[in-house]
Design a protein around this motif. Structure first.
Motif, PDB file in Angstrom:
ATOM      1  N   VAL A 589       0.848  -1.195   0.000  1.00 23.64           N
ATOM      2  CA  VAL A 589       0.000   0.000   0.000  1.00 23.64           C
ATOM      3  C   VAL A 589       0.881   1.240   0.000  1.00 23.64           C
ATOM      4  O   VAL A 589       2.046   1.208   0.415  1.00 23.64           O
ATOM      5  CB  VAL A 589      -0.927   0.057   1.235  1.00 23.64           C
ATOM      6  CG1 VAL A 589      -1.935  -1.072   1.232  1.00 23.64           C
ATOM      7  CG2 VAL A 589      -0.110   0.054   2.519  1.00 23.64           C
ATOM      8  N   ILE A 590       0.317   2.331  -0.463  1.00 24.57           N
ATOM      9  CA  ILE A 590       0.923   3.645  -0.275  1.00 24.57           C
ATOM     10  C   ILE A 590      -0.215   4.635  -0.075  1.00 24.57           C
ATOM     11  O   ILE A 590      -1.226   4.588  -0.781  1.00 24.57           O
ATOM     12  CB  ILE A 590       1.832   4.039  -1.456  1.00 24.57           C
ATOM     13  CG1 ILE A 590       2.552   5.358  -1.156  1.00 24.57           C
ATOM     14  CG2 ILE A 590       1.050   4.124  -2.760  1.00 24.57           C
ATOM     15  CD1 ILE A 590       3.702   5.649  -2.111  1.00 24.57           C
ATOM     16  N   GLN A 591      -0.088   5.469   0.929  1.00 21.01           N
ATOM     17  CA  GLN A 591      -1.158   6.398   1.269  1.00 21.01           C
ATOM     18  C   GLN A 591      -1.197   7.536   0.249  1.00 21.01           C
ATOM     19  O   GLN A 591      -0.165   8.137  -0.057  1.00 21.01           O
ATOM     20  CB  GLN A 591      -0.931   6.965   2.679  1.00 21.01           C
ATOM     21  CG  GLN A 591      -2.108   7.766   3.198  1.00 21.01           C
ATOM     22  CD  GLN A 591      -1.895   8.305   4.593  1.00 21.01           C
ATOM     23  OE1 GLN A 591      -2.772   8.961   5.140  1.00 21.01           O
ATOM     24  NE2 GLN A 591      -0.750   8.053   5.198  1.00 21.01           N
ATOM     25  N   PRO A 592      -2.360   7.865  -0.288  1.00 19.31           N
ATOM     26  CA  PRO A 592      -2.427   8.931  -1.296  1.00 19.31           C
ATOM     27  C   PRO A 592      -2.208  10.308  -0.687  1.00 19.31           C
ATOM     28  O   PRO A 592      -2.589  10.584   0.446  1.00 19.31           O
ATOM     29  CB  PRO A 592      -3.856   8.791  -1.846  1.00 19.31           C
ATOM     30  CG  PRO A 592      -4.635   8.160  -0.737  1.00 19.31           C
ATOM     31  CD  PRO A 592      -3.677   7.242  -0.040  1.00 19.31           C
ATOM     32  N   MET A 593      -1.572  11.181  -1.464  1.00 16.00           N
ATOM     33  CA  MET A 593      -1.373  12.574  -1.056  1.00 16.00           C
ATOM     34  C   MET A 593      -2.659  13.354  -1.291  1.00 16.00           C
ATOM     35  O   MET A 593      -3.273  13.250  -2.349  1.00 16.00           O
ATOM     36  CB  MET A 593      -0.228  13.189  -1.861  1.00 16.00           C
ATOM     37  CG  MET A 593      -0.067  14.691  -1.705  1.00 16.00           C
ATOM     38  SD  MET A 593       0.478  15.215  -0.071  1.00 16.00           S
ATOM     39  CE  MET A 593       2.225  14.767  -0.165  1.00 16.00           C
ATOM     40  N   PRO A 594      -3.111  14.147  -0.326  1.00 13.27           N
ATOM     41  CA  PRO A 594      -4.317  14.962  -0.547  1.00 13.27           C
ATOM     42  C   PRO A 594      -4.106  15.982  -1.670  1.00 13.27           C
ATOM     43  O   PRO A 594      -2.981  16.422  -1.935  1.00 13.27           O
ATOM     44  CB  PRO A 594      -4.509  15.677   0.797  1.00 13.27           C
ATOM     45  CG  PRO A 594      -3.690  14.924   1.778  1.00 13.27           C
ATOM     46  CD  PRO A 594      -2.561  14.315   1.021  1.00 13.27           C
ATOM     47  N   THR A 595      -5.190  16.355  -2.313  1.00  6.58           N
ATOM     48  CA  THR A 595      -5.138  17.414  -3.321  1.00  6.58           C
ATOM     49  C   THR A 595      -4.909  18.754  -2.622  1.00  6.58           C
ATOM     50  O   THR A 595      -5.543  19.064  -1.614  1.00  6.58           O
ATOM     51  CB  THR A 595      -6.455  17.458  -4.111  1.00  6.58           C
ATOM     52  OG1 THR A 595      -6.651  16.190  -4.734  1.00  6.58           O
ATOM     53  CG2 THR A 595      -6.409  18.539  -5.171  1.00  6.58           C
ATOM     54  N   PHE A 596      -3.967  19.550  -3.148  1.00  4.85           N
ATOM     55  CA  PHE A 596      -3.658  20.836  -2.534  1.00  4.85           C
ATOM     56  C   PHE A 596      -3.458  21.879  -3.624  1.00  4.85           C
ATOM     57  O   PHE A 596      -3.420  21.567  -4.816  1.00  4.85           O
ATOM     58  CB  PHE A 596      -2.412  20.724  -1.646  1.00  4.85           C
ATOM     59  CG  PHE A 596      -1.149  20.393  -2.395  1.00  4.85           C
ATOM     60  CD1 PHE A 596      -0.286  21.393  -2.830  1.00  4.85           C
ATOM     61  CD2 PHE A 596      -0.827  19.079  -2.685  1.00  4.85           C
ATOM     62  CE1 PHE A 596       0.869  21.089  -3.529  1.00  4.85           C
ATOM     63  CE2 PHE A 596       0.339  18.760  -3.381  1.00  4.85           C
ATOM     64  CZ  PHE A 596       1.186  19.777  -3.811  1.00  4.85           C
ATOM     65  N   ASP A 597      -3.327  23.121  -3.193  1.00  9.70           N
ATOM     66  CA  ASP A 597      -3.144  24.235  -4.118  1.00  9.70           C
ATOM     67  C   ASP A 597      -1.649  24.519  -4.253  1.00  9.70           C
ATOM     68  O   ASP A 597      -1.032  25.059  -3.324  1.00  9.70           O
ATOM     69  CB  ASP A 597      -3.870  25.467  -3.572  1.00  9.70           C
ATOM     70  CG  ASP A 597      -3.729  26.681  -4.482  1.00  9.70           C
ATOM     71  OD1 ASP A 597      -3.036  26.583  -5.504  1.00  9.70           O
ATOM     72  OD2 ASP A 597      -4.321  27.736  -4.145  1.00  9.70           O
ATOM     73  N   PRO A 598      -1.027  24.183  -5.381  1.00  8.32           N
ATOM     74  CA  PRO A 598       0.431  24.386  -5.514  1.00  8.32           C
ATOM     75  C   PRO A 598       0.842  25.846  -5.457  1.00  8.32           C
ATOM     76  O   PRO A 598       2.014  26.148  -5.180  1.00  8.32           O
ATOM     77  CB  PRO A 598       0.749  23.767  -6.882  1.00  8.32           C
ATOM     78  CG  PRO A 598      -0.549  23.738  -7.610  1.00  8.32           C
ATOM     79  CD  PRO A 598      -1.613  23.572  -6.581  1.00  8.32           C
ATOM     80  N   ALA A 599      -0.090  26.761  -5.680  1.00  8.92           N
ATOM     81  CA  ALA A 599       0.252  28.181  -5.615  1.00  8.92           C
ATOM     82  C   ALA A 599       0.534  28.638  -4.177  1.00  8.92           C
ATOM     83  O   ALA A 599       1.122  29.696  -3.963  1.00  8.92           O
ATOM     84  CB  ALA A 599      -0.872  29.020  -6.213  1.00  8.92           C
ATOM     85  N   ARG A 600       0.088  27.839  -3.202  1.00  9.24           N
ATOM     86  CA  ARG A 600       0.274  28.227  -1.801  1.00  9.24           C
ATOM     87  C   ARG A 600       1.622  27.801  -1.227  1.00  9.24           C
ATOM     88  O   ARG A 600       1.990  28.239  -0.136  1.00  9.24           O
ATOM     89  CB  ARG A 600      -0.832  27.609  -0.938  1.00  9.24           C
ATOM     90  CG  ARG A 600      -2.220  28.181  -1.182  1.00  9.24           C
ATOM     91  CD  ARG A 600      -3.178  27.632  -0.135  1.00  9.24           C
ATOM     92  NE  ARG A 600      -4.500  28.233  -0.207  1.00  9.24           N
ATOM     93  CZ  ARG A 600      -5.359  28.273   0.798  1.00  9.24           C
ATOM     94  NH1 ARG A 600      -5.028  27.750   1.961  1.00  9.24           N
ATOM     95  NH2 ARG A 600      -6.540  28.822   0.659  1.00  9.24           N
TER      96      ARG A 600
END
Length: 770
Positions: A589-600
């Motif tokens: 398994v690998i835990q998914p990275m949450p969606t984030f705003d790359p501009a921040r």
């Protein structure tokens, strides 16, 4: 299994490695030995920054019993490191901190090796040094690494001069937020070097075979990372390096990286004999991987009701002479500095800085206690100045379900308000009375459950027992017992029917490592995947024997059950051996990275936290009005664990984490003066003893995560984050003075009380907008 009452998971069951450890039969790396083994010792620099003018090993080589001596001239100059490959194994013509390795000796006894070290002659030429990270950032400061731009480094980190990494998180318009604010507060907080305090020192034994392969037995927390790192340092393909992990007597992040393994490997290669290298307590305090010192500046603008309108902050992390995990620590500090709070306008910067002190590392919850000490102390300071209850101010600004985190990620399973309320209620917050030498304090935070992949092999043995084979090591937390409980739950067996194999990179699947509160979480998830495949295999064998479909089959009581039919796992395992080679499965398994705003975010290696947990600490303490001595009357931790896989070992993690936090808060510090450690011994480095630690009360909140096994969240690191802030806040209530530097010793409290008229004045603030 949602809504299912678990039979094994969630129960207070005894740990699988407990009997061996309490009876003394468990073999630790420090115990490990091989026939014909030599002993290694390291010659270390007495200077913080100097050029090596002459290095003569002639007398040492002539000493009977010495088998080999290594200097930088005897091995390839290969630099290694975590984020930046900036460190040689042995100083190559220049030393950068007191304690840096210059030469290594292997001899037939430890005593002979120590004598040989004393016979090595070295002449030095002193060079300019820099010990303060702010001074290291100044124009014209001596460069710790003049050739920094030639080092291999992860591209995510921005570097320049003595800066090994610079990153930021931000959104909105901070200056506009300050202009709108009712008041603006500015404060500065500092923290110290703290050793992880593991019981067993770093130790490794290396041995080479006739094929040119090396086997290293070591107490590393990251066997696969160690394998790759040693391949670099030993100038080998990774396939020719094998790492085996005996027992580990504690790690706390201090055993994540290469410590003595490379010395053992090169000495064994040159001597053609197995070599063991183990640190002394003095070496641990000179050249280990302690928690970084920090300087935190924080400017916060608030509305009249305490609403956070704008925040600007900087965390300066003192890496020491080599970057190691410093750039990543500076990055992680930013989420902690944000806190579990909504802030309309935000700009936070992390800066990792080289100095001529020993390299630092990833001590439990890297950057957590330091950044939390700053933000939670300032929350209390602001609340006091505005006449607001500090608890109410926290609750008024706390994250809600569905809010955005600092990188724009959507937050779920948010429990901070419950944690705060329950912690406050537990110590009678509403009945607090400030002053008169007694005070109550509170602090809260949030933390991640680190990602990274985990793989397991699970096999059902002929007698129906199960073996779990994982690349994760047990560092004393009980995390692998928790993973085994999940496996037992999934396979319908008892925990006693599960055995966990030792880690050997030659035969165990990859695991990202025992770090970041992830082991039970990630290995437990991998166990669920492997168990699902094993159930399929088992059901198919039973279906074939019974000549029925698999529909409706289940595992229970070490058997496959279908209506009134029952076939034991032992019988199915025997059938499998005869027909298909046994029952074994792989889960990964690998835990998914949450969606984030790359501009921040900018130059941040971990911009959004996976499966965050929330927690609050509350303390009731007394301060001697004359001496400044602190006595903790009650200490309560409310921690959201998502799902309590084994409540007993979670409580143990909380108690241990708080104990470490109390040490960082009140007494522990590696003291430097002009680049030299003044207290490189366990008499003057003051860790808490059993007499110094109060009873720690744990309240477990279970707000399930989306990704964890049965909703579990990481639990190992959070307990050490809040003690500095919670205790500092209670001391301020008890004494009327605020200490903004760690550790908060009795002397600092007493001196602050003498200086009370000046120290009690508000820090920089603006009473009215405009």
């Amino acid at each position: 299994m949602s809504g299912y009452q678990h039979r094994v998971a969630g129960q207070r069951l005894s740990r699988l490695d407990g009997v061996g450890k309490v009876t003394g039969r468990h073999v630790y790396a420090a115990d490990f030995a091989l026939p014909g083994m030599l002993f290694g010792k390291i010659l270390r620099s007495p200077h913080a920054h100097a050029r090596i003018v002459r290095l003569d090993t002639t007398k040492a080589r002539a000493l009977p019993g010495v088998r080999t001596i290594l200097t930088a001239r005897d091995i390839p100059i290969i630099r290694f490191g975590t984020a930046i490959k900036d460190r040689p194994m042995l100083a190559d013509g220049e030393v950068r901190f007191v304690g840096e390795a210059i030469a290594a000796v292997a001899a037939t006894t430890m005593e002979i090796a120590a004598r040989a070290i004393g016979l090595i002659e070295v002449e030095y030429e002193a060079l300019p040094a820099v010990f303060d990270p702010e001074a290291a950032l100044a124009d014209g400061a001596p460069l710790v690494h003049p050739q920094w731009s030639t080092y291999q480094a992860l591209p995510v980190f921005a570097r320049d001069g003595n800066v090994s990494g610079r990153c930021s998180i931000g959104h909105g318009d901070v200056e506009a937020g300050f202009a709108e604010a009712y008041r603006v507060y500015e404060h500065r907080f500092t923290s110290q070097l703290v050793h992880p305090g593991y019981t067993e020192p770093r130790a490794a034994v290396a041995s080479w075979d006739g094929n040119g392969d090396v086997i290293v037995w070591t107490n590393t927390q990251l066997p696969f990372d160690m394998k790759n790192m040693l391949a670099d340092v030993l100038d080998l393909p990774a396939s020719k390096v094998r790492v085996i992990v005996p027992g580990i007597g504690g790690g706390f992040g201090g055993k994540l990286r290469v410590g003595v393994e490379h010395f053992a490997g090169w000495l064994a290669r040159k001597a053609r004999r197995p070599v063991k290298v183990m640190t002394t307590s003095e070496e641990e305090l000179l050249d280990a991987y302690p928690r970084q010192p920090t300087i935190v500046t924080l400017k916060t603008g608030v509305a009249r009701d305490g609403t956070l309108l704008a925040r600007k902050g900087q965390v300066i992390v003192d890496c020491g002479a080599y970057a190691n995990s410093g750039p990543a620590t500076a990055a992680v500090a930013l989420q902690v500095l944000n806190g579990p709070y909504r802030t309309a306008n935000l700009f936070l910067e992390g800066v990792a800085v080289y100095t001529n002190k020993g390299a630092t590392g990833s001590f439990r919850a890297p950057a957590g206690p330091m950044a939390n000490f700053a933000v939670e102390s300032q929350i209390d300071m602001i609340a006091d100045d505005l006449g607001i209850d500090p608890l109410d101010m926290r609750l008024g600004n706390a994250f809600h379900e569905g809010d955005s985190g600092p990188a724009g990620e959507k937050l779920a399973s948010v429990s901070i308000a419950e944690c705060l309320t329950r912690a406050a209620d537990a110590i009678g917050w509403k009945d607090r009375k400030p002053g008169r030498g007694r005070g109550k304090g509170i602090a809260c935070s949030w933390w991640m459950t680190t990602g990274g992949s985990s793989g397991v092999y699970v096999k059902i043995n002929p007698e129906g027992t199960v073996t779990l084979i994982s690349g994760a090591v047990e560092i004393g937390t009980g995390a692998l017992t928790g993973a085994a409980q999940i496996l037992a739950e999934e396979l319908g067996i008892d925990l006693a029917d599960v055995s966990v194999a030792d880690v050997d990179t030659e035969s165990t699947p990859f695991d990202y490592g025992a770090q970041g509160s992830r082991t039970a979480f990630s290995v437990g998830n991998a166990c669920r995947v492997a168990a699902a495949d094993l159930r399929r295999q088992v059901f198919e064998i039973a279906a074939s024997q019974w000549q029925v479909p698999v529909d409706g089959m289940r595992l229970d009581g070490k058997a496959v059950v279908l209506g009134n039919r029952r076939m034991t796992l032992a019988d199915i395992a025997a059938l499998s051996l005869r027909a298909g080679g046994g029952l074994i499965s792989h889960g990964a398994v690998i835990q998914p990275m949450p969606t984030f705003d790359p501009a921040r975010v900018r130059n941040h290696p971990l911009p959004a936290w996976t499966s965050p947990s929330y927690h609050a600490h509350a303390v009731d303490l007394s301060v001697d009005q004359v001496t400044g001595e602190v006595s903790i009357n009650r200490y309560v931790v409310v921690q959201d664990v998502g799902y309590a896989i084994n409540p007993t070992y979670i409580e143990g993690q909380i108690e241990g984490g708080v104990t470490q936090g109390i040490g960082q808060t009140l007494s522990e510090e590696i003291v430097y003066q002009d680049g030299r450690v003044l207290n490189a011994n366990l008499t003057d480095y003051k860790m808490p003893t059993a007499m110094d630690v109060p009873r720690i009360e744990s309240i477990l909140v279970q707000s399930p995560s989306v990704n964890g096994p049965y909703g579990a969240k990481g639990v190992g690191e959070p307990p050490c984050i809040q003690p500095p802030a919670a205790i500092a806040n209670a001391i301020a209530v008890a004494t009327g003075v605020r200490v903004q530097t760690l550790p908060i010793t009795a002397e600092k409290i007493a001196l602050a009380r003498l200086d009370e008229p000046r120290s009690s004045q508000p820090k920089s603030r603006r009473d009215e907008p405009g």
